[in-house]
Design an enzyme around this catalytic site. Structure first.
Site, PDB file in Angstrom:
ATOM      1  N   HIS A 296       0.841  -1.215   0.000  1.00 60.21           N
ATOM      2  CA  HIS A 296       0.000   0.000   0.000  1.00 60.21           C
ATOM      3  C   HIS A 296       0.863   1.248   0.000  1.00 60.21           C
ATOM      4  O   HIS A 296       0.464   2.297   0.477  1.00 60.21           O
ATOM      5  CB  HIS A 296      -0.957   0.036   1.204  1.00 60.21           C
ATOM      6  CG  HIS A 296      -1.742  -1.230   1.379  1.00 60.21           C
ATOM      7  ND1 HIS A 296      -3.017  -1.397   0.884  1.00 60.21           N
ATOM      8  CD2 HIS A 296      -1.406  -2.409   1.961  1.00 60.21           C
ATOM      9  CE1 HIS A 296      -3.443  -2.620   1.165  1.00 60.21           C
ATOM     10  NE2 HIS A 296      -2.476  -3.253   1.808  1.00 60.21           N
TER      11      HIS A 296
ATOM     12  N   SER B 219      15.159  21.852 -16.072  1.00 61.35           N
ATOM     13  CA  SER B 219      13.949  22.649 -16.274  1.00 61.35           C
ATOM     14  C   SER B 219      14.342  23.942 -16.971  1.00 61.35           C
ATOM     15  O   SER B 219      15.414  24.493 -16.714  1.00 61.35           O
ATOM     16  CB  SER B 219      13.315  22.957 -14.916  1.00 61.35           C
ATOM     17  OG  SER B 219      12.559  24.138 -14.988  1.00 61.35           O
TER      18      SER B 219
ATOM     19  N   LYS C 153      16.449  22.190 -10.910  1.00 63.45           N
ATOM     20  CA  LYS C 153      15.721  20.960 -11.218  1.00 63.45           C
ATOM     21  C   LYS C 153      16.538  19.932 -11.994  1.00 63.45           C
ATOM     22  O   LYS C 153      17.269  20.263 -12.901  1.00 63.45           O
ATOM     23  CB  LYS C 153      14.450  21.271 -12.044  1.00 63.45           C
ATOM     24  CG  LYS C 153      13.302  21.842 -11.248  1.00 63.45           C
ATOM     25  CD  LYS C 153      12.777  20.950 -10.141  1.00 63.45           C
ATOM     26  CE  LYS C 153      11.928  19.809 -10.604  1.00 63.45           C
ATOM     27  NZ  LYS C 153      10.644  20.202 -11.146  1.00 63.45           N
TER      28      LYS C 153
ATOM     29  N   GLU D 156       9.806   8.834 -16.457  1.00 63.50           N
ATOM     30  CA  GLU D 156       8.438   9.324 -16.697  1.00 63.50           C
ATOM     31  C   GLU D 156       7.955   8.930 -18.087  1.00 63.50           C
ATOM     32  O   GLU D 156       6.790   8.594 -18.284  1.00 63.50           O
ATOM     33  CB  GLU D 156       8.386  10.842 -16.531  1.00 63.50           C
ATOM     34  CG  GLU D 156       8.600  11.280 -15.091  1.00 63.50           C
ATOM     35  CD  GLU D 156       8.779  12.779 -14.990  1.00 63.50           C
ATOM     36  OE1 GLU D 156       7.783  13.479 -14.808  1.00 63.50           O
ATOM     37  OE2 GLU D 156       9.915  13.268 -15.107  1.00 63.50           O
TER      38      GLU D 156
END
Ligand code: ARG
Length: 462
Positions: free
Chosen positions: A159, A280, A286, A293
């Site tokens: 979980h 970024s 970043k 992804e």
């Protein structure tokens, strides 16, 4: 606006409307099967020569024309015409231009219906074999990680809450086994694909005495298909492949999702290499895990292509219907995407850095609660009661704002008189891990056995 077709001037009087021609043409997609089309045509020419339809010299002429076409495809000099509807018509047009009317004899007894699915199977068999090698390399990358990170302990999750400590190697290997099932699925897919449809004609079989068994042999198939109708309608092999790709995508996506979380500031278990991260445009600090992804993102399309093609197939009434032309774009794209995400995942795994101390620090000792329950079980308490007693301890620790390991002995003994001073020995991650020592568990010995088993499995399947 209209466009000339193969059959203009025959049964149909007018040319195709330009929008219809655009909808109808599949060349942009099926030109990837150019070499397979030539290969299939050469084998077919040989088969109809053996059946007495082509003379020796006609066969020789067709063969030299096809060989030249193969060469033109290989060196990029083949020139397509706007009227080429698909790769099959392009090859036949070029052949006739090269060798004259004898070119028109090649299609005797053959239909594009058995031709297209033959080319497609040839293409997909060889693409699947390459993808299988890439999959083996990805499995290898997981094994390398499992070897390297053998002594790293992380929290295992259910979980997505901390559950029990495990070896990081055990986690890497869990993904190896998922990929091993993908490998088996791909092998099965190739095996079922390995039957030759050529010689089925349009639907009813060919009217010439073609030996389909030697044709199958020549084109590297295990046998010819046993039913001409089924041969031209069957795209199960494309669905099998799309399912394989969808499942692989799902496995890699789940792994990517966890690695994305593990790479965050909050977790800090791993750092991705710059080669697999992006910056970024706005925020200078970043470093984004775009590789993972995109692996996760692409899995949606892999699942979608399977759904799309199943939906296309389900209403088709007869052997060949033009709807089937949709098969190739979906399969080609799935093959490309699957190959790419496997390569990127291998690269990510081989270049990431693991931070063992951080992995360890992040483990809440409550993750040893099951071990304390097991401690009581070993002292004779039924597991249910032990579970209840440790639950009380967790509650007490939470109330006092301390960890389980800081509960005093009198407090432990109040919860259950079975607790003794040795309860504190339970608060060891290594001890908890070494307890899980049956086959498939996370103890170091078992993980080493599992690694050896995995390495062996890879050797025997590769
Ligand atoms: N371009 C077609 C396809 O990809 C080839 C088969 C065409 N057959 C036909 N009867 N129109 O499916």
């Amino acid at each position: 606006m209209a466009e000339k077709t193969l059959w203009s001037g025959g049964r149909l009087e007018s040319d195709l409307d330009i929008s219809m021609a655009r909808l109808n043409q599949s060349l942009d997609v099926d030109k990837r099967m150019a070499q397979e089309d030539v290969r299939g045509s050469l084998a077919w020419a040989r088969a109809i020569q053996a059946a007495g339809i082509l003379s020796e010299s006609e066969f020789g002429l067709i063969r030299s024309g096809l060989e030249q076409i193969a060469q033109e495809f290989a060196d990029g000099s083949f020139s397509y015409e706007p009227s080429d509807e698909d790769i099959h018509t392009a090859v036949e047009r070029r052949l006739t231009a090269l060798i004259g009317p004898t070119g028109g004899k090649l299609h005797t007894g053959r239909s594009r219906n058995d031709q297209v699915v033959t080319d497609f199977r040839l293409w997909l068999k060889s693409a699947s074999a390459e993808l299988s090698e890439r999959l083996t390399d990805l499995q290898q990358a997981f094994l390398e990680r499992a070897r390297t990170d053998l002594d790293v302990i992380i929290s295992g999750y259910t979980h997505f809450q901390q559950a029990q400590p495990i070896l990081l190697s055990h986690w890497w290997l869990s993904h190896f086994w998922a990929l091993e099932r993908d490998q088996q699925r791909l092998t099965d897919t190739i095996r079922r694909m390995d039957f030759l449809p050529l010689g089925s004609g349009a639907l009813a079989g060919t009217a010439y005495p073609v030996d389909r068994f030697s044709l199958a042999n020549e084109l590297g198939f295990s046998a010819p298909t046993p039913n001409s109708l089924d041969s031209v309608s069957d795209r199960d092999f494309a669905c099998d492949f799309l399912y394989w790709a969808a499942m692989l995508g799902s496995h890699l996506s789940r792994c990517a999702e966890a690695l994305i979380l593990y790479s965050t500031t909050e977790f800090g278990y791993i750092t991705l290499a710059d080669a697999f991260s992006t910056g970024s445009s706005l925020m200078p600090q970043k470093k984004n895990p775009d590789s993972l992804e995109l692996i996760r993102g692409k899995s949606g399309g892999l699942a979608g292509r399977l759904c799309a093609f199943l939906a296309t197939l389900k209403g088709l009434p007869s052997a060949y219907d033009k709807d089937l032309q949709e098969d190739k774009a979906l399969v080609f794209e799935a093959a490309d995407v699957a190959g790419l995400v496997m390569s990127v995942m291998s690269g990510v795994l081989r270049t990431l850095t693991v931070h063992p101390d951080r992995c360890r620090q992040q483990i809440n000792m409550q993750a040893l609660a099951t071990d304390i329950a097991d401690y009581l079980v070993k002292k004779g308490l039924p597991f249910r009661d032990a579970h209840h007693a440790v639950g009380k301890a967790v509650k007490l620790a939470e109330k006092k704002g301390i960890g389980l390991a800081e509960i005093s002995l009198p407090d432990w003994r109040e919860i259950s008189p079975l607790f003794e001073a040795d309860v504190y020995e339970t608060f060891s991650l290594e001890a908890a891990i070494s307890q899980r020592c049956s086959w498939g568990g996370t103890s170091r010995d078992q993980v080493l056995k599992q690694l050896a088993f995995a390495e062996n499995t890879l050797k025997t399947t590769a």
